[in-house]
Scaffold this motif. Structure first.
Motif, PDB file in Angstrom:
ATOM      1  N   THR A 142       1.394  -1.226  -0.121  1.00  0.00           N
ATOM      2  CA  THR A 142      -0.388   0.028  -0.049  1.00  0.00           C
ATOM      3  C   THR A 142       1.186   1.086  -0.012  1.00  0.00           C
ATOM      4  N   LEU A 143       0.511   2.396  -0.539  1.00  0.00           N
ATOM      5  CA  LEU A 143       1.393   3.266  -0.917  1.00  0.00           C
ATOM      6  C   LEU A 143       0.151   4.813  -0.378  1.00  0.00           C
ATOM      7  N   ILE A 144       1.290   5.693   0.158  1.00  0.00           N
ATOM      8  CA  ILE A 144       0.426   6.887   0.998  1.00  0.00           C
ATOM      9  C   ILE A 144       0.827   8.407   0.295  1.00  0.00           C
ATOM     10  N   VAL A 145       0.369   8.739  -0.202  1.00  0.00           N
ATOM     11  CA  VAL A 145       1.629  10.236   0.551  1.00  0.00           C
ATOM     12  C   VAL A 145       1.105  11.145   1.291  1.00  0.00           C
ATOM     13  N   ALA A 146       2.177  11.710   2.107  1.00  0.00           N
ATOM     14  CA  ALA A 146       0.993  12.674   3.590  1.00  0.00           C
ATOM     15  C   ALA A 146       2.049  14.187   2.890  1.00  0.00           C
ATOM     16  N   GLN A 147       0.748  14.710   2.924  1.00  0.00           N
ATOM     17  CA  GLN A 147       1.474  16.007   2.745  1.00  0.00           C
ATOM     18  C   GLN A 147       0.874  17.587   3.884  1.00  0.00           C
ATOM     19  N   LYS A 148       1.760  18.099   3.774  1.00  0.00           N
ATOM     20  CA  LYS A 148       2.032  18.608   5.552  1.00  0.00           C
ATOM     21  C   LYS A 148       1.950  20.738   4.525  1.00  0.00           C
ATOM     22  N   ARG A 149       1.986  20.292   3.184  1.00  0.00           N
ATOM     23  CA  ARG A 149       2.547  22.089   2.610  1.00  0.00           C
ATOM     24  C   ARG A 149       0.762  21.855   1.646  1.00  0.00           C
ATOM     25  N   HIS A 150       0.014  22.553   2.521  1.00  0.00           N
ATOM     26  CA  HIS A 150      -0.977  22.861   1.704  1.00  0.00           C
ATOM     27  C   HIS A 150      -1.612  24.342   2.538  1.00  0.00           C
ATOM     28  N   GLN A 151      -2.588  24.553   2.092  1.00  0.00           N
ATOM     29  CA  GLN A 151      -3.244  26.089   3.410  1.00  0.00           C
ATOM     30  C   GLN A 151      -5.247  25.454   3.556  1.00  0.00           C
ATOM     31  N   THR A 152      -4.631  23.773   3.438  1.00  0.00           N
ATOM     32  CA  THR A 152      -6.503  23.340   4.757  1.00  0.00           C
ATOM     33  C   THR A 152      -6.119  24.043   5.867  1.00  0.00           C
ATOM     34  N   ARG A 153      -6.657  24.764   6.812  1.00  0.00           N
ATOM     35  CA  ARG A 153      -6.945  24.689   8.184  1.00  0.00           C
ATOM     36  C   ARG A 153      -8.204  24.144   8.341  1.00  0.00           C
ATOM     37  N   LEU A 154      -8.526  23.407   9.269  1.00  0.00           N
ATOM     38  CA  LEU A 154     -10.109  22.979   9.984  1.00  0.00           C
ATOM     39  C   LEU A 154      -9.943  23.351  11.813  1.00  0.00           C
ATOM     40  N   PHE A 155     -11.261  24.128  11.552  1.00  0.00           N
ATOM     41  CA  PHE A 155     -11.707  24.819  12.904  1.00  0.00           C
ATOM     42  C   PHE A 155     -13.066  24.111  13.317  1.00  0.00           C
ATOM     43  N   PRO A 156     -12.809  23.596  14.643  1.00  0.00           N
ATOM     44  CA  PRO A 156     -14.399  23.314  15.446  1.00  0.00           C
ATOM     45  C   PRO A 156     -15.273  23.853  15.782  1.00  0.00           C
ATOM     46  N   GLY A 157     -16.682  22.983  15.565  1.00  0.00           N
ATOM     47  CA  GLY A 157     -18.144  24.696  15.187  1.00  0.00           C
ATOM     48  C   GLY A 157     -18.292  24.939  16.267  1.00  0.00           C
ATOM     49  N   ASP A 158     -18.250  24.236  17.269  1.00  0.00           N
ATOM     50  CA  ASP A 158     -18.125  24.639  19.208  1.00  0.00           C
ATOM     51  C   ASP A 158     -16.301  25.433  19.292  1.00  0.00           C
ATOM     52  N   GLU A 159     -16.028  26.031  19.785  1.00  0.00           N
ATOM     53  CA  GLU A 159     -14.830  27.187  20.161  1.00  0.00           C
ATOM     54  C   GLU A 159     -14.479  26.470  21.294  1.00  0.00           C
ATOM     55  N   GLY A 160     -13.255  25.579  21.142  1.00  0.00           N
ATOM     56  CA  GLY A 160     -12.785  25.350  22.277  1.00  0.00           C
ATOM     57  C   GLY A 160     -11.979  26.371  23.100  1.00  0.00           C
ATOM     58  N   SER A 161     -11.339  26.084  23.971  1.00  0.00           N
ATOM     59  CA  SER A 161     -10.527  26.760  24.454  1.00  0.00           C
ATOM     60  C   SER A 161      -8.887  27.373  23.471  1.00  0.00           C
ATOM     61  N   THR A 162      -8.160  26.079  22.642  1.00  0.00           N
ATOM     62  CA  THR A 162      -7.253  27.073  21.570  1.00  0.00           C
ATOM     63  C   THR A 162      -7.812  26.931  20.272  1.00  0.00           C
ATOM     64  N   GLY A 163      -9.285  27.146  20.476  1.00  0.00           N
ATOM     65  CA  GLY A 163     -10.030  27.273  18.468  1.00  0.00           C
ATOM     66  C   GLY A 163      -9.395  26.008  17.778  1.00  0.00           C
ATOM     67  N   ASN A 164      -8.277  25.024  18.175  1.00  0.00           N
ATOM     68  CA  ASN A 164      -7.888  24.057  17.625  1.00  0.00           C
ATOM     69  C   ASN A 164      -9.103  23.188  18.055  1.00  0.00           C
ATOM     70  N   VAL A 165      -9.207  21.881  16.657  1.00  0.00           N
ATOM     71  CA  VAL A 165     -10.077  20.537  16.343  1.00  0.00           C
ATOM     72  C   VAL A 165      -9.050  19.792  17.363  1.00  0.00           C
ATOM     73  N   SER A 166      -9.661  19.354  17.954  1.00  0.00           N
ATOM     74  CA  SER A 166      -9.115  17.834  19.330  1.00  0.00           C
ATOM     75  C   SER A 166      -8.712  17.035  18.426  1.00  0.00           C
ATOM     76  N   PRO A 167      -7.402  16.320  19.009  1.00  0.00           N
ATOM     77  CA  PRO A 167      -6.631  14.735  18.310  1.00  0.00           C
ATOM     78  C   PRO A 167      -7.622  14.014  17.596  1.00  0.00           C
ATOM     79  N   GLY A 168      -7.192  13.462  16.294  1.00  0.00           N
ATOM     80  CA  GLY A 168      -8.152  12.985  16.060  1.00  0.00           C
ATOM     81  C   GLY A 168      -8.920  13.319  15.064  1.00  0.00           C
ATOM     82  N   THR A 169      -8.791  13.858  14.753  1.00  0.00           N
ATOM     83  CA  THR A 169     -10.595  14.605  14.056  1.00  0.00           C
ATOM     84  C   THR A 169      -9.363  14.547  12.477  1.00  0.00           C
ATOM     85  N   VAL A 170     -10.758  13.714  11.626  1.00  0.00           N
ATOM     86  CA  VAL A 170     -11.157  13.485  10.072  1.00  0.00           C
ATOM     87  C   VAL A 170     -11.459  14.016   9.876  1.00  0.00           C
TER      88      VAL A 170
END
Length: 301
Positions: free
Chosen positions: A150-178
């Motif tokens: 199985t061959l998978i490419v992992a990309q970090k150089r992109h401009q996509t950002r994810l935000f939670p519907g209800d902001e937490g203490s940091t405003g970031n999505v929780s670990p494991g968000t897909v």
């Protein structure tokens, strides 16, 4: 005093990993592959010289797991490449060396291999499939070895950002968000995974793109597999943002570039003007061959 304790704890994590110890191991088996006999995870990356450097070769690194089922210890191989070229030369030979190392330690070759490739854009996917993957399969075929891949490419150089519907203490999505709907490709196999804690700033998810899957991994299986692997990074006690095989390959490639710089510092200026091809050829046999005591342990963490 607390800061000093944390510094010492981080140092001990690195020392233990360098000496062959195990810092983190999953309490449960890896998803999907947990009941398989032997599975190997491979990571690959290329480190390029700076824009003002016109002669130094790029450095390719390939790492692979050498223990199962923990899959948390890695061996590494380093090779010089054409200047600022992403295509990995001798990819198949490096993977074959890692498989043979695995075989010596475990008395059998892995039946399944999962390869994570870092640093390529969508325009280079054909190169990865038609050149790099074919080189790997050709090398394996030379010894009559036919694992499923199985061959998978992992990309970090992109401009996509994810935000939670209800902001937490940091405003970031929780670990494991897909995210695998709406903002992904309508027909191809890709998804975004935010596997780390975002304590400061905005978390950047990793974009995983499956180019070839001979194992029939479902989206859920693969997402759980990668997320669980992110907990096994040797020098961190929390999940990291990038699947460890790619993270380690990046560290090894960077280490290889430092080795090259150290060698070139001792050379007269006239010798530094050689072409990237001749530089790669001259360094292939000597300096980039890791010492036998180092090549199968995690010296790079």
């Amino acid at each position: 005093m607390k800061e000093n304790d944390q510094y010492i704890a981080n140092l001990v994590l690195k020392i233990n990993a360098k000496l062959g110890g195990s810092n983190t191991e999953l309490s449960d088996k890896l998803p999907y592959f947990g009941n398989e006999n032997h599975v190997m995870f491979i990571g690959a990356d290329v480190n390029h010289p700076g824009a003002q450097n016109t002669t130094s070769p790029s450095i390719a690194a390939v790492v692979g797991t050498i223990n199962w089922p923990a899959a948390n210890r890695y061996a590494a191989r380093v090779r010089p490449q054409y200047h600022r070229k992403e295509n990995i030369l001798n990819f198949g030979d490096m993977c074959l060396e890692l498989v043979e190392c695995y075989s010596r330690l475990n008395k059998m070759k892995p039946e399944k291999i999962v390869i994570f490739r870092d640093g390529v854009s969508e325009g280079q996917f054909d190169m990865v499939l038609n050149e790099e993957l074919m080189d790997i399969m050709k090398a394996f075929k030379s010894i009559n070895y036919t694992p499923t891949i199985t061959l998978i490419v992992a990309q970090k150089r992109h401009q996509t950002r994810l935000f939670p519907g209800d902001e937490g203490s940091t405003g970031n999505v929780s670990p494991g968000t897909v995210v695998d709907t709406t903002i992904v490709h309508p027909s191809e196999y890709d998804f975004y995974l935010c596997s780390h804690y975002g304590s400061l700033g905005t978390s950047k998810p990793t974009h995983y793109y499956v180019l070839r899957d001979e194992h029939g991994l479902s989206s859920d299986d693969l997402q759980k597999l990668i997320y669980n692997m992110c907990f096994t990074f040797a020098r961190c006690t929390k999940p990291v943002s990038l699947v460890p095989p790619v993270y380690y390959a990046d560290l090894v490639a960077y280490r290889g570039s430092l080795y090259h710089e150290a060698v070139m510092e001792g050379q007269p200026p006239s010798s530094r003007t050689s072409s990237s091809l001749s530089a790669a050829a001259s360094l292939e046999e000597g300096f980039f061959k890791l010492h036998a005591d180092l090549e199968n342990i995690m010296f790079f963490v």
